[in-house]
Write an enzyme that holds these catalytic residues in place. Structure first.
Site, PDB file in Angstrom:
ATOM      1  CG  ASP A  44      -1.970  -1.135   1.162  1.00  0.00           C
ATOM      2  OD1 ASP A  44      -1.920  -1.955   0.227  1.00  0.00           O
ATOM      3  OD2 ASP A  44      -2.807  -1.217   2.088  1.00  0.00           O
ATOM      4  CG  HIS A 117      -8.869   4.873   2.786  1.00  0.00           C
ATOM      5  ND1 HIS A 117      -9.887   4.607   3.668  1.00  0.00           N
ATOM      6  CD2 HIS A 117      -8.193   3.709   2.634  1.00  0.00           C
ATOM      7  CE1 HIS A 117      -9.827   3.344   4.039  1.00  0.00           C
ATOM      8  NE2 HIS A 117      -8.821   2.762   3.414  1.00  0.00           N
ATOM      9  CE  LYS A 142      -3.825  -4.463   1.353  1.00  0.00           C
ATOM     10  NZ  LYS A 142      -4.586  -3.347   1.966  1.00  0.00           N
ATOM     11  CB  CYS A 187      -2.140  -2.899   5.242  1.00  0.00           C
ATOM     12  SG  CYS A 187      -3.876  -2.372   5.091  1.00  0.00           S
TER      13      CYS A 187
HETATM   14  C1  VGL Z   1      -4.749   0.627   5.765  1.00  0.00           C
HETATM   15  C2  VGL Z   1      -6.321   1.595   7.146  1.00  0.00           C
HETATM   16  C3  VGL Z   1      -7.291   1.423   6.181  1.00  0.00           C
HETATM   17  C4  VGL Z   1      -3.330   0.232   5.555  1.00  0.00           C
HETATM   18  C5  VGL Z   1      -5.704   0.440   4.796  1.00  0.00           C
HETATM   19  O1  VGL Z   1      -2.872   0.144   4.396  1.00  0.00           O
HETATM   20  O2  VGL Z   1      -2.620   0.012   6.575  1.00  0.00           O
HETATM   21  N1  VGL Z   1      -5.064   1.194   6.935  1.00  0.00           N
HETATM   22  N2  VGL Z   1      -6.966   0.843   5.016  1.00  0.00           N
HETATM   23 ZN    ZN Z   2      -8.388   0.744   3.478  1.00  0.00          ZN
END
Ligand code: VGL
Ligand code: ZN
Length: 242
Positions: A44, A117, A142, A187
């Site tokens: 991410d 987001h 994902k 994540c």
């Molecule tokens: C994530 C919060 C919501 C991450 C993804 O990538 O850690 N955190 N969605």
């Molecule tokens: Zn997320």
């Protein structure tokens, strides 16, 4: 050659390298060479999680050069993207009267609610422009089921829907994963712990991650990872060349 000759040759080459005596860098801990059965997982590293994005992680952009450098040590690289629908169940705006960073109970358990987001196809959801991973082989997306979140790159938050990543890695003979990216306590942690659950050796490269740290979530995540046998290392522990 006799051992003593070996030893002399060894000392001479040490001297030639400018190394003084036997206590120097020659005897520093050996660095990790990942090899063909290891994969780097880059979690991410998207605009949404970086300053100017919708859910910025403090210092998020700082992981980019660290990951770019690390990548040269890996034959196998997998990239993930948080990839939500509009009106996703993990968005506070989807639940009337809820604010970001509160929690609600969903069918699969407790869910932290986030600002909207990483919506599919937006610039916000794109990988950071300075991330340079031309040899990466797989991008796994994902959190694309509207009613289920997925912090983990292996399994959605219902803890039963696979993303396919475990099967992919197993079919490719991968035994060990090195997890980097954003965010350490969500994540990255879930991905590393699920890697253990699916039988992989798992490392988190700490300085290649940054955390959200919501109500002590970072310390808690390290504790949980340690309990599951995830190893905590630094990028300098990997042999990524000079
Ligand atoms: C994530 C919060 C919501 C991450 C993804 O990538 O850690 N955190 N969605
Ligand atoms: Zn997320």
């Amino acid at each position: 050659m006799h051992n003593i000759t070996h030893r002399r040759a060894f000392l001479q080459s040490a001297a030639a390298l400018g190394l003084a005596g036997l206590s120097g860098p020659l005897f520093a801990a050996a660095k990790i060479k990942p090899g063909s059965k290891a994969a780097l997982i880059v979690v991410d590293v998207q605009n949404c999680f970086i300053d100017g994005g919708t859910l910025p992680v403090k210092g998020g952009a700082e992981v980019v050069p660290v990951i770019n450098k690390l990548s040269t040590a890996f034959e196998n690289i997998v990239v993930t993207q948080d990839w939500h629908t509009q009106g996703h169940a993990s968005f506070a705006s989807t639940h009337s009267g809820q604010k970001p960073f509160s929690s609600v109970k969903l069918s699969y358990g407790s869910q932290v609610l986030w600002p909207d987001h990483c919506v599919q196809g937006t610039d916000d959801a794109a990988l950071h422009k300075d991330l340079k991973l031309p040899s990466a082989q797989l991008i796994i997306r994902k959190g694309h089921h509207k009613d289920v979140d997925s912090y983990s790159a292996f399994e959605e938050a219902d803890r039963k829907t696979p993303t396919g990543l475990a099967g992919y890695l197993k079919q490719r003979g991968i035994k060990t994963v090195y997890v980097t990216g954003l965010a350490t306590d969500f994540c990255v942690a879930w991905t590393a712990m699920d890697a253990r659950k699916h039988g992989f050796e798992a490392y988190v490269i700490e300085d290649a991650t940054r955390a959200i740290d919501l109500d002590g979530s970072l310390a808690k995540a390290w504790k949980q990872m340690q309990a599951k046998g995830v190893k905590r290392i630094q990028s300098g522990d990997i042999d990524a060349g000079a």
